[in-house]
Each structure stands twice: as structure tokens, then as C-alpha cells.
Design a protein around this motif. Structure first.
Motif: not given
Length: 392
Positions: A35-38, A217-218, A88-91
Motif C-alpha cells: 500500500n506504499e504506507q509509512d 520494492g521497499g 529505513q523508517s528510523i535509521h
């Protein structure tokens, strides 16, 4: 992973972060990718438990630990099934704040870092440009100081900026002296901690534009092109000394390389573990396929490569921490940290790629992601109910 030799702090981090990550199953990450959802719930959970401040000073709300512990955290996140989406959401909130914590003014540190640790603000790293890639010394985004010295006007372009859509702050590396005017390319760069101002959820302040990059992806975390056209930033967003940004940014880049090496290890160990389980379950010609050397040996080789990269990774992280310590009696040169961090990132990435490739091959025809029905369930009768199904 063999855990002998790690410190008590590192093992405590590994256990606690693994417990938190268990609350976010594979189905969570698959849904957010599709869903390309954060993964904002994941980010919020880590912030709530204080993990975003793992390597930041206690006086700013952090834990006061080091990149060694932060690397273990990132490895554990990637290994849990969160993969690069979770990492990647936090680094950037961990490594991009390192230069700010060391070189920022008191006002910058106290006004920004606690809000990043709490999760109120997120940050991104604005370094890479379309025409320079890894050649950081050749970047051309220009920040021109105004005649009254009160502001800078930024013009240029950044690319592959992760989480820029959700970030409040960007650590921006730009030229304050053009490449043609400096004696050597490492001169003339400056680091800024700037606001990514939005006039609404879909539009930005004058001079700032972002375009989300479509990825194969990702997709749970956004990647962006960021355009600056005479974007006005206050002079007090400058971190440290003007034209000394390259030396300052290395404290973020070397930390980033250690964390990314840890993330690669997490991916590799997870892949080998899943493949090894499958070799015990998959029976062909009356015996498990893991009994065949042609299957077992490539996985054993992949595991040993990961173990070797693990030692390089945590060696680099230790050197980084020792170089930052005010109590260490060992004088660690920054170029030595750079060599170790770069080596670790390369070796871990190579080991992780080999591990993932061999894990896919081990699964044979089941190595590709299962097709899905319109309702979101697995279409494959084999996949439904399997312990390997990513929707379980």
C-alpha cells in the motif's frame, strides 16, 4: 548468529528490540509495502520506548549508548522480518543526528534532538545528488549567504532522500563556496539542519519541491527527489563552522555505514535461518533436502561469510565509539574509522546478498513471493498454512 563476545548492553538491546519487533508481524510489513504506507506505528513504538535516542546524550533525552548498541538495534530490526522498511523508517533519526549532537549549537541541540527522540519530529539526510552519487565532494547544491548575513538561499537538487515526505528536519550538505572557487573539493561544504516547510499536506513553501520516486520494492518508506530553488533558510541553521561541513558530516556518514552494515547482517541471518528451516521440512526422494551437500554447503558458506562480516561490522562500531569518547585513552584517527566503516558496509552487503540469493535458490520454485488474491489472501494452496508463508 553466534553472540559470544558481545557486551551485556548489546545483548540487552537485542532482546528488548526483538520483543518489540515481534508485535509487528510479517503481514504488517507486507501490507505497508503493497500500500506504499509509512510504518508510523512502528516508528511510534520505538520512540515511545526511547530507542530513537539510543546513541544520543542523556542530557537531551537519549540513552547515552553508542553506535555499537545502535548497530545491534538495527540488525535486530532487519532480522525480525521488518527488513529494510523497518530499518529505513528510523535509521536516519539515529545517524543523521550524530553531527548535530557533536557540533550543533546549544539552541540547535536542545531545540531539535529531544523532539526527534520523542518521535514528534522525524529527520532525513540530504546528501546524494543525481550527478554525483557517491562522489560527495563533487556535489553542487549551493547555499549563498545573504548580504546581511541573516539567511542562506539554497539552490540545487538531492535524490534518493528517504522519508523526506514525513520528515520535519533535513540534515542538508551544501556548498557555501562553489567547487570552482576552492583549492580542493573537500573544502567549501557546509552542513545545515533545516526545516522542510509545508504550507499543506501536499504543497511546500516557496523554493522547495519534492517528487516521490516510484520503486519496485521497499515501498513502505518513501524515496524522493528534492528540489531547491532559492529556498530561504535562516543563518542559524548552519551546524558548526561554515565551509567545514565535510569533516562534520563524516560523523554521520561513518555512523550510517556501521548501522547499514548491521542491517545487512540482519537480512542475511534471517534469510539463512529461513532457508535452513525449509531444508529440514522439504522432503524429496525420501529425505530432507538439507541432507544433500549441494544444498547444505552453500548455506554454510553464506553463514560463515556473515560471521566474518559481523566481526568487521562491530569492530568498526567500536572504533567509532572510541573515537567519540572523552574518557578513552586511545587516540582513534577519523581516517581509521572511515576505513573500518566502509569495509564493514561493503563486506556485510556482499555477505547479505549471497545469503539471500542462496536462500531463494534453496526454496526452489517456492523462492518467489506467492501470488495474492484480490482479497489479500495467498492464492497458493501450498502457501496457505505453511510456516514459511509471509502472511502468517
Amino acid at each position: 548468529m553466534e553472540t559470544t563476545g558481545f557486551t551485556e548492553n548489546q545483548m540487552t538491546v537485542r532482546e528488548a528490540v526483538a520483543t518489540l519487533c515481534a508485535k509487528f508481524p510479517n503481514s504488517y510489513w507486507q501490507e505497508h509495502d503493497q500500500n506504499e504506507q509509512d510504518p508510523k506505528e512502528f516508528h511510534a513504538a520505538l520512540a515511545k520506548d526511547g530507542w530513537l535516542g539510543i546513541a544520543l546524550p542523556e542530557e537531551l533525552g537519549g540513552s547515552g549508548l553508542g553506535i555499537s548498541e545502535a548497530t545491534m538495534m538495527m540488525q535486530t530490526i532487519a532480522e525480525s522480518g521488518a527488513g529494510m522498511a523497518g530499518a529505513q523508517s528510523i535509521h536516519a533519526n539515529v545517524y543523521a543526528t550524530q553531527p548535530l549532537a557533536k557540533f550543533g549549537s546549544r539552541e540547535q541541540r536542545e531545540g531539535t534532538i529531544p523532539k526527534i527522540i520523542s518521535g514528534e519530529w522525524r529527520t532525513c539526510f540530504g546528501v546524494t545528488e543525481p550527478d554525483t552519487g557517491l562522489d560527495t565532494l563533487r556535489l553542487r547544491t549551493l547555499a549563498r549567504k545573504s548580504a546581511d548575513g541573516q539567511s542562506y538561499s539554497v539552490t540545487g537538487q538531492k535524490i534518493w532522500i528517504t522519508c523526506a515526505q514525513v520528515a520535519r528536519k533535513m540534515m542538508l550538505l551544501a556548498r557555501t563556496t562553489s567547487l570552482e572557487e576552492v583549492r580542493k573539493p573537500s573544502e567549501g561544504l557546509s552542513l545545515f539542519c533545516i526545516d522542510l516547510d509545508r504550507t499543506s499536506s501536499s504543497s511546500y513553501s516557496p523554493g522547495l519541491d519534492m517528487r516521490k520516486i516510484k520503486k519496485m520494492g521497499g515501498r513502505a518508506v518513501d524515496a524522493n527527489e528534492v528540489f531547491f530553488d532559492n529556498y530561504q533558510i535562516p543563518a542559524d541553521t548552519l551546524v558548526g563552522t561554515e565551509n567545514q561541513g565535510f569533516k562534520i558530516i563524516l560523523h554521520g556518514l561513518n555512523a550510517e555505514r556501521c548501522l547499514l552494515a548491521g542491517e545487512a547482517l540482519g537480512l542475511g541471518y534471517a534469510a539463512v535461518a529461513r532457508a535452513a528451516r525449509y531444508t529440514c521440512e522439504r522432503v524429496v526422494f525420501g529425505r530432507a533436502i538439507g541432507a544433500n551437500q549441494g544444498v547444505a554447503h552453500p548455506l554454510a558458506d553464506a553463514y560463515m561469510r556473515l560471521e566474518a562480516a559481523k566481526h568487521a561490522t562491530y569492530h568498526a562500531a567500536r572504533l567509532f565509539d572510541q573515537s567519540q569518547s572523552t574518557t578513552s585513552t586511545t587516540n582513534i584517527r577519523q581516517d581509521a574509522v572511515g576505513v573500518a566503516a566502509n569495509s564493514a558496509k561493503y563486506l556485510a552487503a556482499e555477505a547479505a546478498f549471497a545469503a539471500c540469493e542462496r536462500a531463494v535458490l534453496t526454496h526452489g520454485g517456492m523462492g518467489t513471493p506467492p501470488s495474492t488474491t484480490s482479497s489479500g489472501g495467498c492464492a497458493s494452496a501450498w502457501c496457505r498454512g505453511s510456516r514459511l508463508c509471509r502472511r502468517r
